[in-house]
Design a protein around this motif. Structure first.
Motif, mmCIF file in Angstrom:
data_model
loop_
_atom_site.group_PDB
_atom_site.id
_atom_site.type_symbol
_atom_site.label_atom_id
_atom_site.label_comp_id
_atom_site.label_asym_id
_atom_site.label_seq_id
_atom_site.Cartn_x
_atom_site.Cartn_y
_atom_site.Cartn_z
ATOM 1 N N LEU A 73 39.075 41.292 39.839
ATOM 2 C CA LEU A 73 38.470 39.960 39.926
ATOM 3 C C LEU A 73 37.712 39.718 38.628
ATOM 4 N N MET A 74 37.927 38.577 38.016
ATOM 5 C CA MET A 74 37.343 38.298 36.712
ATOM 6 C C MET A 74 35.951 37.673 36.817
ATOM 7 N N ALA A 75 35.269 37.927 37.932
ATOM 8 C CA ALA A 75 33.877 37.519 38.143
ATOM 9 C C ALA A 75 33.317 38.368 39.271
ATOM 10 N N THR A 76 31.999 38.458 39.330
ATOM 11 C CA THR A 76 31.357 39.245 40.389
ATOM 12 C C THR A 76 30.569 38.389 41.374
ATOM 13 N N ALA A 77 30.202 37.187 40.978
ATOM 14 C CA ALA A 77 29.327 36.343 41.800
ATOM 15 C C ALA A 77 30.085 35.767 42.995
ATOM 16 N N TRP A 78 29.609 36.054 44.188
ATOM 17 C CA TRP A 78 30.262 35.587 45.403
ATOM 18 C C TRP A 78 30.468 34.072 45.436
ATOM 19 N N ARG A 80 31.287 32.072 43.197
ATOM 20 C CA ARG A 80 32.496 31.768 42.423
ATOM 21 C C ARG A 80 33.728 32.422 43.033
ATOM 22 N N VAL A 81 33.592 33.664 43.455
ATOM 23 C CA VAL A 81 34.726 34.406 44.026
ATOM 24 C C VAL A 81 35.229 33.732 45.295
ATOM 25 N N ARG A 82 34.326 33.253 46.139
ATOM 26 C CA ARG A 82 34.730 32.670 47.424
ATOM 27 C C ARG A 82 35.623 31.443 47.252
ATOM 28 N N ARG A 101 46.718 43.667 38.549
ATOM 29 C CA ARG A 101 46.719 42.199 38.530
ATOM 30 C C ARG A 101 45.298 41.707 38.328
ATOM 31 N N GLU A 102 45.150 40.742 37.446
ATOM 32 C CA GLU A 102 43.852 40.121 37.236
ATOM 33 C C GLU A 102 43.850 38.755 37.912
ATOM 34 N N VAL A 103 42.759 38.436 38.595
ATOM 35 C CA VAL A 103 42.596 37.138 39.246
ATOM 36 C C VAL A 103 41.560 36.347 38.458
ATOM 37 N N PRO A 104 42.014 35.325 37.725
ATOM 38 C CA PRO A 104 41.062 34.494 36.966
ATOM 39 C C PRO A 104 40.129 33.746 37.915
ATOM 40 N N ILE A 105 38.872 33.702 37.559
ATOM 41 C CA ILE A 105 37.889 32.986 38.359
ATOM 42 C C ILE A 105 37.054 32.145 37.398
ATOM 43 N N PRO A 106 37.413 30.851 37.279
ATOM 44 C CA PRO A 106 36.714 29.987 36.337
ATOM 45 C C PRO A 106 35.248 29.815 36.683
ATOM 46 N N ARG A 107 34.490 29.459 35.703
ATOM 47 C CA ARG A 107 33.055 29.222 35.910
ATOM 48 C C ARG A 107 32.795 28.046 36.828
ATOM 49 N N ARG A 108 33.685 27.077 36.834
ATOM 50 C CA ARG A 108 33.522 25.910 37.711
ATOM 51 C C ARG A 108 34.700 25.833 38.668
ATOM 52 N N GLY A 109 34.394 25.453 39.969
ATOM 53 C CA GLY A 109 35.340 25.329 41.056
ATOM 54 C C GLY A 109 36.719 25.103 40.675
#
Length: 109
Positions: A73-78, A80-82, A101-109
């Motif tokens: 997961l390319m972020a740790t903050a729930w 954003r992850v959720r 596999r990497e899952v991109p998680i943008p800073r904004r929704g």
């Protein structure tokens, strides 16, 4: 499928993978294991996927020939992850042994 969450993976994510058996490394007493040892132990215990937030895993571990897959997961903050649980579920379910596999998680929704 047996899934292991590394120590940085947000615990609430397990509720979005209810059709799978999910454990956290801390629940197994493995939270201090280095990545290579964690992967080895997870394989020995029959886990098929490790979900981690360790973005350097790609460069630290050679997964060729491994029996499990790694989803990063390319972020740790729930919060954003959720917003990306569907993409994470797909990555987990489609990951094959020896694959990262990497899952991109943008800073904004």
């Amino acid at each position: 499928m047996k899934i292991l969450f590394d120590h940085g993976t947000p615990a609430p994510l397990r509720h979005h993978l209810r059709e799978h058996s999910v454990d956290r490394s801390a629940e197994r007493g493995w939270e201090l294991l280095e990545n290579g040892e964690l992967i080895q132990r997870a394989e020995e215990e029959g886990y098929k996927v490790i979900v981690t937030t360790d973005q350097s895993m790609r460069y630290q571990q050679n997964l060729a020939g491994r029996k499990l897959a790694v989803v990063v997961l390319m972020a740790t903050a729930w919060p954003r992850v959720r917003l990306r649980t569907a993409e994470i579920r797909t990555a987990v379910e489609e990951a094959r042994p020896g694959e990262l596999r990497e899952v991109p998680i943008p800073r904004r929704g």
